[in-house]
Motif scaffolding. Sequence first.
Motif, PDB file in Angstrom:
ATOM      1  N   THR A 132      88.910  -1.126 102.325  1.00 41.33           N
ATOM      2  CA  THR A 132      88.141  -0.341 101.380  1.00 41.33           C
ATOM      3  C   THR A 132      86.994   0.125 102.366  1.00 41.33           C
ATOM      4  O   THR A 132      86.610   1.359 102.377  1.00 41.33           O
ATOM      5  CB  THR A 132      87.779  -0.978  99.910  1.00 41.33           C
ATOM      6  OG1 THR A 132      88.813  -1.642  99.513  1.00 41.33           O
ATOM      7  CG2 THR A 132      86.992   0.234  99.258  1.00 41.33           C
TER       8      THR A 132
ATOM      9  N   THR B 255      80.205  11.203  95.324  1.00 37.90           N
ATOM     10  CA  THR B 255      81.436  11.652  94.488  1.00 37.90           C
ATOM     11  C   THR B 255      82.583  11.982  95.016  1.00 37.90           C
ATOM     12  O   THR B 255      83.858  11.553  94.658  1.00 37.90           O
ATOM     13  CB  THR B 255      81.109  12.490  93.218  1.00 37.90           C
ATOM     14  OG1 THR B 255      79.629  11.941  92.709  1.00 37.90           O
ATOM     15  CG2 THR B 255      81.921  12.866  92.518  1.00 37.90           C
TER      16      THR B 255
ATOM     17  N   ALA C  51      84.166   9.328  97.375  1.00 37.26           N
ATOM     18  CA  ALA C  51      85.058   8.342  96.473  1.00 37.26           C
ATOM     19  C   ALA C  51      86.270   8.896  96.057  1.00 37.26           C
ATOM     20  O   ALA C  51      87.553   8.450  96.179  1.00 37.26           O
ATOM     21  CB  ALA C  51      84.123   7.881  95.356  1.00 37.26           C
ATOM     22  N   LYS C  52      86.274  10.294  95.820  1.00 33.47           N
ATOM     23  CA  LYS C  52      87.632  11.078  95.155  1.00 33.47           C
ATOM     24  C   LYS C  52      88.545  11.098  96.376  1.00 33.47           C
ATOM     25  O   LYS C  52      89.621  10.568  96.306  1.00 33.47           O
ATOM     26  CB  LYS C  52      87.207  12.258  94.850  1.00 33.47           C
ATOM     27  CG  LYS C  52      88.384  13.063  94.205  1.00 33.47           C
ATOM     28  CD  LYS C  52      88.031  14.567  93.447  1.00 33.47           C
ATOM     29  CE  LYS C  52      89.067  15.192  93.004  1.00 33.47           C
ATOM     30  NZ  LYS C  52      88.469  16.661  92.635  1.00 33.47           N
TER      31      LYS C  52
ATOM     32  N   ASN D  68      90.239   7.700  96.771  1.00 35.17           N
ATOM     33  CA  ASN D  68      90.827   7.339  95.592  1.00 35.17           C
ATOM     34  C   ASN D  68      90.193   5.970  95.026  1.00 35.17           C
ATOM     35  O   ASN D  68      90.853   5.022  94.328  1.00 35.17           O
ATOM     36  CB  ASN D  68      92.221   6.956  95.776  1.00 35.17           C
ATOM     37  CG  ASN D  68      92.990   8.323  95.853  1.00 35.17           C
ATOM     38  OD1 ASN D  68      92.902   9.463  95.076  1.00 35.17           O
ATOM     39  ND2 ASN D  68      94.176   8.443  96.608  1.00 35.17           N
ATOM     40  N   ILE D  69      89.054   6.175  94.889  1.00 39.10           N
ATOM     41  CA  ILE D  69      88.049   4.833  94.577  1.00 39.10           C
ATOM     42  C   ILE D  69      87.060   5.447  93.409  1.00 39.10           C
ATOM     43  O   ILE D  69      86.906   6.582  93.587  1.00 39.10           O
ATOM     44  CB  ILE D  69      87.465   3.909  95.629  1.00 39.10           C
ATOM     45  CG1 ILE D  69      86.478   4.960  96.312  1.00 39.10           C
ATOM     46  CG2 ILE D  69      88.376   3.231  96.375  1.00 39.10           C
ATOM     47  CD1 ILE D  69      85.555   4.196  97.433  1.00 39.10           C
ATOM     48  N   GLU D  70      86.552   4.523  92.583  1.00 43.81           N
ATOM     49  CA  GLU D  70      85.527   5.063  91.876  1.00 43.81           C
ATOM     50  C   GLU D  70      84.143   4.866  92.496  1.00 43.81           C
ATOM     51  O   GLU D  70      83.680   4.140  93.525  1.00 43.81           O
ATOM     52  CB  GLU D  70      85.435   4.245  90.601  1.00 43.81           C
ATOM     53  CG  GLU D  70      86.561   4.050  89.729  1.00 43.81           C
ATOM     54  CD  GLU D  70      86.256   3.291  88.555  1.00 43.81           C
ATOM     55  OE1 GLU D  70      85.295   2.871  87.932  1.00 43.81           O
ATOM     56  OE2 GLU D  70      87.590   2.848  87.958  1.00 43.81           O
ATOM     57  N   ARG D  71      83.089   5.793  92.215  1.00 49.55           N
ATOM     58  CA  ARG D  71      81.838   5.869  92.919  1.00 49.55           C
ATOM     59  C   ARG D  71      80.998   4.498  92.804  1.00 49.55           C
ATOM     60  O   ARG D  71      80.556   4.127  93.799  1.00 49.55           O
ATOM     61  CB  ARG D  71      80.986   6.732  92.097  1.00 49.55           C
ATOM     62  CG  ARG D  71      80.979   8.260  92.145  1.00 49.55           C
ATOM     63  CD  ARG D  71      79.940   9.018  91.468  1.00 49.55           C
ATOM     64  NE  ARG D  71      78.916   9.335  92.076  1.00 49.55           N
ATOM     65  CZ  ARG D  71      77.711   8.925  91.905  1.00 49.55           C
ATOM     66  NH1 ARG D  71      77.398   8.217  90.930  1.00 49.55           N
ATOM     67  NH2 ARG D  71      76.450   9.022  92.588  1.00 49.55           N
ATOM     68  N   LYS D  72      81.201   3.660  91.719  1.00 50.04           N
ATOM     69  CA  LYS D  72      80.874   2.340  91.952  1.00 50.04           C
ATOM     70  C   LYS D  72      81.273   1.492  92.685  1.00 50.04           C
ATOM     71  O   LYS D  72      80.717   0.435  93.317  1.00 50.04           O
ATOM     72  CB  LYS D  72      81.025   1.557  90.403  1.00 50.04           C
ATOM     73  CG  LYS D  72      82.165   1.411  90.160  1.00 50.04           C
ATOM     74  CD  LYS D  72      82.176   0.578  88.519  1.00 50.04           C
ATOM     75  CE  LYS D  72      83.649   0.341  88.225  1.00 50.04           C
ATOM     76  NZ  LYS D  72      83.534  -0.026  86.799  1.00 50.04           N
ATOM     77  N   THR D  73      82.648   1.807  93.139  1.00 50.81           N
ATOM     78  CA  THR D  73      83.086   1.087  94.246  1.00 50.81           C
ATOM     79  C   THR D  73      82.496   1.418  95.775  1.00 50.81           C
ATOM     80  O   THR D  73      82.377   0.421  96.461  1.00 50.81           O
ATOM     81  CB  THR D  73      84.818   1.116  94.630  1.00 50.81           C
ATOM     82  OG1 THR D  73      85.292   1.095  93.230  1.00 50.81           O
ATOM     83  CG2 THR D  73      85.396   0.516  95.441  1.00 50.81           C
TER      84      THR D  73
ATOM     85  N   TYR E 105      79.268  -0.734  95.997  1.00 50.79           N
ATOM     86  CA  TYR E 105      79.778  -2.056  95.790  1.00 50.79           C
ATOM     87  C   TYR E 105      79.454  -2.525  97.466  1.00 50.79           C
ATOM     88  O   TYR E 105      79.069  -3.369  97.698  1.00 50.79           O
ATOM     89  CB  TYR E 105      81.052  -2.565  95.410  1.00 50.79           C
ATOM     90  CG  TYR E 105      81.457  -4.009  95.624  1.00 50.79           C
ATOM     91  CD1 TYR E 105      80.709  -4.954  95.089  1.00 50.79           C
ATOM     92  CD2 TYR E 105      82.300  -4.101  96.512  1.00 50.79           C
ATOM     93  CE1 TYR E 105      81.073  -6.095  95.364  1.00 50.79           C
ATOM     94  CE2 TYR E 105      82.626  -5.310  96.943  1.00 50.79           C
ATOM     95  CZ  TYR E 105      82.195  -6.380  96.166  1.00 50.79           C
ATOM     96  OH  TYR E 105      82.406  -7.790  96.469  1.00 50.79           O
TER      97      TYR E 105
END
Length: 196
Positions: A6, A29, A32-33, A36-41, A44
């Motif tokens: 990741t 944002t 992340a797009k 193909n992950i979420e912003r919170k990822t 993290y």
Amino acid sequence: MAKAYTKNLIRKEFINLLNKKSLHNVTVTELAKKCNIERKTFYYHYENLTELIKEIFDEELTVVIEEFNETLSWEDSFILAAKFILENKKAIKHMYQSDYKDDVEKYVFSMAGEIMNKYVNRVAKSTDAKEIDIKLIAYFYQCALSSSLIQWVATDMKTDPVEMTNRIGKLMDGNILLSLERSEKLENVTQNLKIE
């Protein structure tokens, strides 16, 4: 393993975005797009984009250190070390034109330092050069090379840095060894000279 995958993906897509647009137009944002992950990822793995940029430069410097080849000339070593910059000209230019200018300069200076310190120390083994002079010579070339590369980044980036580096090498051929040999004849330093 998934964490490393990741992080590598985030880094790769961030560089891809920077090769297309200026840094102030890149958002977490959008990044992340692209991954193909979420912003919170993203959050993290990284506190912010600043942490990501710092890690990119730290990892690239580690690559420079690990890939240093004792058999190469300083010119070839420098060109190999500058591979990340040469392959990502627009990304580096966008970082340089942002709040991360100092980070780019620090990376280039450190990269040039790694190459010149190792190269000059290798050449010095065949001489009785004084330690302070070995450091001074390496530092001089570190400053010259990093300044040249930073000027290239700061301007149009149209000249070929590989050709320029090779030409400098031909013009300066033998000067490092000659300087080290001159050190053998110089008196010891009486004042406290320090190279940081």
